[in-house]
Design an enzyme around this catalytic site. Structure first.
Site, mmCIF file in Angstrom:
data_model
loop_
_atom_site.group_PDB
_atom_site.id
_atom_site.type_symbol
_atom_site.label_atom_id
_atom_site.label_comp_id
_atom_site.label_asym_id
_atom_site.label_seq_id
_atom_site.Cartn_x
_atom_site.Cartn_y
_atom_site.Cartn_z
ATOM 1 N N THR A 44 -7.516 1.997 9.835
ATOM 2 C CA THR A 44 -7.720 2.813 11.219
ATOM 3 C C THR A 44 -8.626 1.967 12.105
ATOM 4 O O THR A 44 -8.327 1.813 13.178
ATOM 5 C CB THR A 44 -8.036 4.074 10.946
ATOM 6 O OG1 THR A 44 -7.149 4.892 10.034
ATOM 7 C CG2 THR A 44 -7.736 4.914 12.573
ATOM 8 N N ASP A 99 0.713 -1.301 -0.098
ATOM 9 C CA ASP A 99 0.003 -0.145 0.087
ATOM 10 C C ASP A 99 1.023 1.423 -0.040
ATOM 11 O O ASP A 99 1.744 1.196 0.713
ATOM 12 C CB ASP A 99 -0.829 -0.089 1.231
ATOM 13 C CG ASP A 99 -1.903 0.918 1.513
ATOM 14 O OD1 ASP A 99 -2.684 1.454 0.146
ATOM 15 O OD2 ASP A 99 -2.336 1.490 2.392
HETATM 16 ZN ZN LIG Z 1 -4.407 4.960 1.377
#
Ligand SMILES: [Zn+2]
Length: 285
Positions: A234, A82
Site C-alpha cells: 500500500t 503473494d
Molecule cells: Zn499479505
C-alpha cells in the site's frame, strides 16, 4: 548474481539478522523503482505480485521483466507470488517461472489449509521453488472512517503453526500477529509474545505481511525475533498515485508521458529505499 529462491534469501537474512523487503508491483515504473532502490542500496529484494497483479501484467511478462531488469545487477532478487488463492492459481506461477510462491489457505479450516498447502509444496519442491504458507487470517486494516481496526485482524495459534509447518513441509510461514493489509487506523499492536512462541515452535523463516504503517522500532524488534521477510504494498501505491495526481495537476495539458510519470517513479524509489533501510537489508547483497 540475480534471480534466486526465497530459501537462499531468507536463510541469509536469518543468519544476518535483517529482513528482505518484498514489494508488490503491477507495472513497469513500479518495478523499476524497486529495482533501482535495491541496486543503489546494495540490498537483496523480493519482487512480488498478488494474483490480480499477475493477471494484470501477465505472468510470463512479469517474470521476463524482472529477469531483464536485473540481469546485469549484482544483487540477489526473488520473484514471488503473494497470496495464491487456489492450488491451481499457485501452481500456474511455477509455469511462469516464479521462484517462490505463497499459497494462502488461511480462510479455510486448518485441515483443509494443510491438505492443499501440502500438495502445493510437493509440486513446488519438485521444481526447486520455495513455498510460503499462512496460518491465522491476516485481514484488511479497516479503511473507512467508522471502521474498527481489529474487526478483521486474526491472531495465529502457535500450536496450529507448529502442526502446519510439520505437516506441510513449507519453507516460510506468514502468521497473523496483529498485522493487517492496507492503512492502519491506529498504531498496530503486534503480539510479540505470539511471535516468540511461533518462532520457538516452528524454527523456520517468518514473514510479516501488512508492513505499511508498522513503526520502524516494531519492524526491527520483529526482525530480531525471526521475521526474515516483510511485505510492503500500500505504501508504494499511495506514494505513486498521490505524486501522480500532484504532477498532473501542476502540468495540465502536458501530454509528455515520461515527464508526467517520472516524479511518481522517483517517489516510489524513495519509499522503497526508506523501507529497505527499515528492514536493515541495505549493503547485504
Ligand atoms: Zn499479505
Amino acid at each position: 548474481m540475480s534471480i534466486v529462491t526465497n530459501t537462499e534469501l531468507l536463510d541469509r537474512a536469518k543468519n544476518g539478522h535483517y529482513a528482505v523487503p518484498a514489494f508488490n508491483t503491477c507495472n513497469l515504473e513500479y518495478m523499476q523503482a524497486i529495482v533501482f532502490a535495491a541496486e543503489e542500496l546494495k540490498s537483496p529484494v523480493i519482487i512480488s505480485a498478488a494474483k490480480s497483479e499477475v493477471d494484470y501484467m501477465n505472468g510470463h511478462v512479469f517474470v521476463a521483466l524482472v529477469k531483464a531488469m536485473t540481469a546485469d545487477l549484482h544483487i540477489p532478487v526473488g520473484i514471488h507470488l503473494d497470496h495464491g488463492p487456489t492450488h491451481e492459481e499457485t501452481v500456474r506461477c511455477l509455469h511462469y517461472g516464479f521462484k517462490s510462491v505463497m499459497y494462502d489457505g488461511s480462510s479455510h479450516s486448518l485441515e483443509e489449509n494443510i491438505a492443499v498447502t501440502r500438495e502445493v509444496v510437493k509440486v513446488a519442491h519438485a521444481c526447486g521453488v520455495h513455498v510460503e504458507g499462512e496460518v491465522g487470517v491476516i485481514g484488511q486494516a479497516a479503511n473507512g472512517p467508522e471502521g474498527k481496526q481489529n474487526d478483521m485482524i486474526g491472531i495465529a495459534d502457535p500450536k496450529e503453526c507448529e502442526a502446519f509447518v510439520k505437516e506441510t513441509g513449507i519453507d516460510s510461514l506468514a502468521a497473523a500477529i496483529g498485522n493487517a493489509h492496507g492503512i492502519y487506523k491506529k498504531k498496530p499492536e503486534l503480539r510479540f509474545d505470539i511471535l516468540e512462541e511461533i518462532e520457538r515452535r516452528t524454527n523456520i523463516p517468518l514473514v510479516l505481511h501488512g508492513g505499511t504503517g508498522i513503526p520502524e522500532e516494531d519492524l526491527r524488534k520483529a526482525i530480531t525475533m525471526g521475521v526474515c521477510k516483510i511485505n510492503f504494498s500500500t505504501v508504494m501505491r499511495k506514494g505513486c498515485l498521490e505524486t501522480l495526481v500532484d504532477t498532473l495537476n501542476k502540468n495540465v495539458g502536458d501530454w509528455d508521458l515520461m515527464k508526467q510519470m517520472t516524479p511518481a517513479r522517483e517517489k516510489m524509489k524513495e519509499i522503497a529505499k526508506q523501507h529497505i533501510i527499515m528492514c536493515m537489508s541495505d549493503h547485504k547483497a
